[in-house]
Structure formats: C-alpha cells, structure tokens
Design an enzyme around this catalytic site. Sequence first.
Site, PDB file in Angstrom:
ATOM      1  N   LYS A  13      32.321  46.312 -12.258  1.00  0.00           N
ATOM      2  CA  LYS A  13      33.702  46.733 -12.024  1.00  0.00           C
ATOM      3  C   LYS A  13      34.325  45.966 -10.852  1.00  0.00           C
ATOM      4  CE  LYS A  13      32.764  51.160 -11.420  1.00  0.00           C
ATOM      5  NZ  LYS A  13      31.314  51.254 -11.672  1.00  0.00           N
ATOM      6  N   ARG A  88      36.251  59.813 -11.528  1.00  0.00           N
ATOM      7  CA  ARG A  88      34.873  59.894 -11.990  1.00  0.00           C
ATOM      8  C   ARG A  88      34.556  61.256 -12.589  1.00  0.00           C
ATOM      9  NH1 ARG A  88      32.801  55.667  -8.247  1.00  0.00           N
ATOM     10  NH2 ARG A  88      30.606  55.295  -8.604  1.00  0.00           N
ATOM     11  N   ARG A 127      21.467  43.275  -6.823  1.00  0.00           N
ATOM     12  CA  ARG A 127      22.823  43.068  -6.289  1.00  0.00           C
ATOM     13  C   ARG A 127      22.798  42.884  -4.770  1.00  0.00           C
ATOM     14  NH1 ARG A 127      27.654  47.161  -7.653  1.00  0.00           N
ATOM     15  NH2 ARG A 127      26.504  48.705  -6.462  1.00  0.00           N
ATOM     16  N   ARG A 159      23.070  47.338  -0.747  1.00  0.00           N
ATOM     17  CA  ARG A 159      23.594  48.681  -0.478  1.00  0.00           C
ATOM     18  C   ARG A 159      22.453  49.693  -0.454  1.00  0.00           C
ATOM     19  NH1 ARG A 159      28.620  49.568  -4.434  1.00  0.00           N
ATOM     20  NH2 ARG A 159      27.654  51.617  -4.477  1.00  0.00           N
ATOM     21  N   ARG A 170      22.317  57.910 -10.057  1.00  0.00           N
ATOM     22  CA  ARG A 170      23.726  57.534 -10.260  1.00  0.00           C
ATOM     23  C   ARG A 170      24.032  57.405 -11.753  1.00  0.00           C
ATOM     24  NH1 ARG A 170      23.901  52.405  -6.797  1.00  0.00           N
ATOM     25  NH2 ARG A 170      26.120  52.261  -7.280  1.00  0.00           N
TER      26      ARG A 170
HETATM   27  P1  AMP Z   1      30.690  52.948  -6.061  1.00  0.00           P
HETATM   28  O1  AMP Z   1      30.837  51.885  -5.020  1.00  0.00           O
HETATM   29  O2  AMP Z   1      31.941  53.085  -6.906  1.00  0.00           O
HETATM   30  O3  AMP Z   1      29.447  52.788  -6.881  1.00  0.00           O
HETATM   31  O4  AMP Z   1      30.551  54.340  -5.271  1.00  0.00           O
HETATM   32  C1  AMP Z   1      29.475  54.580  -4.396  1.00  0.00           C
HETATM   33  C2  AMP Z   1      29.309  56.069  -4.148  1.00  0.00           C
HETATM   34  O5  AMP Z   1      30.512  56.589  -3.565  1.00  0.00           O
HETATM   35  C3  AMP Z   1      29.106  56.903  -5.407  1.00  0.00           C
HETATM   36  O6  AMP Z   1      27.738  56.941  -5.801  1.00  0.00           O
HETATM   37  C4  AMP Z   1      29.602  58.270  -4.927  1.00  0.00           C
HETATM   38  O7  AMP Z   1      28.661  58.900  -4.081  1.00  0.00           O
HETATM   39  C5  AMP Z   1      30.787  57.902  -4.065  1.00  0.00           C
HETATM   40  N1  AMP Z   1      32.037  57.821  -4.861  1.00  0.00           N
HETATM   41  C6  AMP Z   1      32.793  56.716  -5.120  1.00  0.00           C
HETATM   42  N2  AMP Z   1      33.874  57.007  -5.872  1.00  0.00           N
HETATM   43  C7  AMP Z   1      33.805  58.358  -6.094  1.00  0.00           C
HETATM   44  C8  AMP Z   1      34.615  59.268  -6.817  1.00  0.00           C
HETATM   45  N3  AMP Z   1      35.713  58.874  -7.477  1.00  0.00           N
HETATM   46  N4  AMP Z   1      34.224  60.577  -6.823  1.00  0.00           N
HETATM   47  C9  AMP Z   1      33.122  61.000  -6.171  1.00  0.00           C
HETATM   48  N5  AMP Z   1      32.306  60.193  -5.494  1.00  0.00           N
HETATM   49  C10 AMP Z   1      32.637  58.875  -5.446  1.00  0.00           C
END
Ligand code: AMP
Length: 214
Positions: A13, A88, A127, A159, A170
């Site tokens: 993404k 999400r 990654r 990360r 996840r």
């Molecule tokens: P990402 O970088 O999009 O993979 O997000 C990393 C982490 O941030 C996720 O595993 C969640 O813990 C939190 N997170 C990001 N976006 C959201 C969202 N829209 N709702 C809830 N948690 C989020």
Amino acid sequence: MDLILIGPPGAGKGTQARWLVERLGVPQISTGDLLRAARQAGTELGRRSGVYMSQGSLVPDDLVLELVAERLQQPDCEKGFLLDGFPRTIPQAEALDAELRAYRRKVEFVVALEVPDESVVKRLSGRRTCGTCGRIWQLAFDPPPSPDKCACGGALVQRDDDKEETIRNRLRVYHEQTSPLLAYYERKGVLRRVPGDGKPEDVRRGVFAALGLK
Ligand code: AMP
C-alpha cells in the site's frame, strides 16, 4: 479524488500510495505513519496507541478517528486525499462516510490490493524502511544497495511489528476486522480489486488502470 487503498499488511500500500499521490497531486494519509509519528513524539495518543501497535492489534477506533478527522481538515485535503491503512473497521468506514458527507464529499474509489497470506509473511519479514527518505525496500524482491543502507545513504530499519509472530496476528486482524470492508464498498459500487502479488511496477499498472489513469 477521494481515494482509499485497502490491503493486508505488506500488500504494498505504501509503495503504490507514493506513485498515486505523485500522479494525482493529493496528500497521502497513512494512519500507520501518523501513529508511528505520535509514538515517536511521545504524545499521549502515541503512548496509548503503542501497546496495540507492538502486538499487531488495531488501535481503538476513537483514537484513530480523532487523528484522521484532524488531518482531513488540513487545507491540503481540499482537492482530495489518498487514505492508506484507514479505514480498517466498519465503524471507521461509517465514521469516514459521515465526516465526508458533512463536506458534501464521498469516497470515490477504493482500491483493494489482493495478496495471499504466505506472500505477506515473506514480504514483511524482508521489509526495510529508510529512516532518512522513507523509501521502502524488500530484501528479496527489491533489494537496497546494501542490507542496512538506502540508496540515499540513510540507515535502513525493520519495523518492530514486522516480526513473524506479530505479522501472523496482523493478518488475523485483517481477515477478521478489515476484510468485511470489501463487501461494504462493493455494495456502494466503488471497489476496484487489483492483484497485488507481482512486481511493484506491474501492480502499479493494475492500480492505474483500475482508476482509469495512464
Ligand atoms: P500500518 O503501517 O498501516 O501497517 O499500521 C501499523 C499499525 O498501526 C497497525 O498494526 C495498527 O496497530 C495501527 N493502525 C494503523 N492504522 C490503523 C487504523 N486505521 N485503525 C486501527 N489501528 C491502526
């Protein structure tokens, strides 16, 4: 254009979002990036989100919604935006619809990147992100000049939620809480499914074609 990118963690993404914002001239709003920045800055919201993020669970809707509502009110979102990693959950999608309705706007397209679970695990464990320019590399498929250095010279970091056990959680969270959004947006007629399990350039072509972009 008001756009959303949906996909499992590691679907690419972030990479696709960068190409889209370059092409469309709208800001990329990544809730993951906003939350990581809040954590790094040590804000109250960052502190409260940290526990969920390090387990690979979702941060509670009210915290994320506050962050997004504030971001969408910035002037650079007037001409459109690309949401990456948000919504999400169904309540987040409903809250977004309500927020946009207040400005007589609506989600125009939702691009869903489709990637099988096993590819996700492989991709995420390899990654690496550049701490300086933000470029995302993939050790196996899109390798950096050296495993710990970006082309810009910045140091590459993994990360803390890209460890195998957290990745599996996840993915579980994605299937349980986020994938119902596909049916939600399909019913609204705005969903575009794009195969995401190829080279980033090939996926980009699919994404652009799905949106009618050259
Ligand atoms: P990402 O970088 O999009 O993979 O997000 C990393 C982490 O941030 C996720 O595993 C969640 O813990 C939190 N997170 C990001 N976006 C959201 C969202 N829209 N709702 C809830 N948690 C989020």
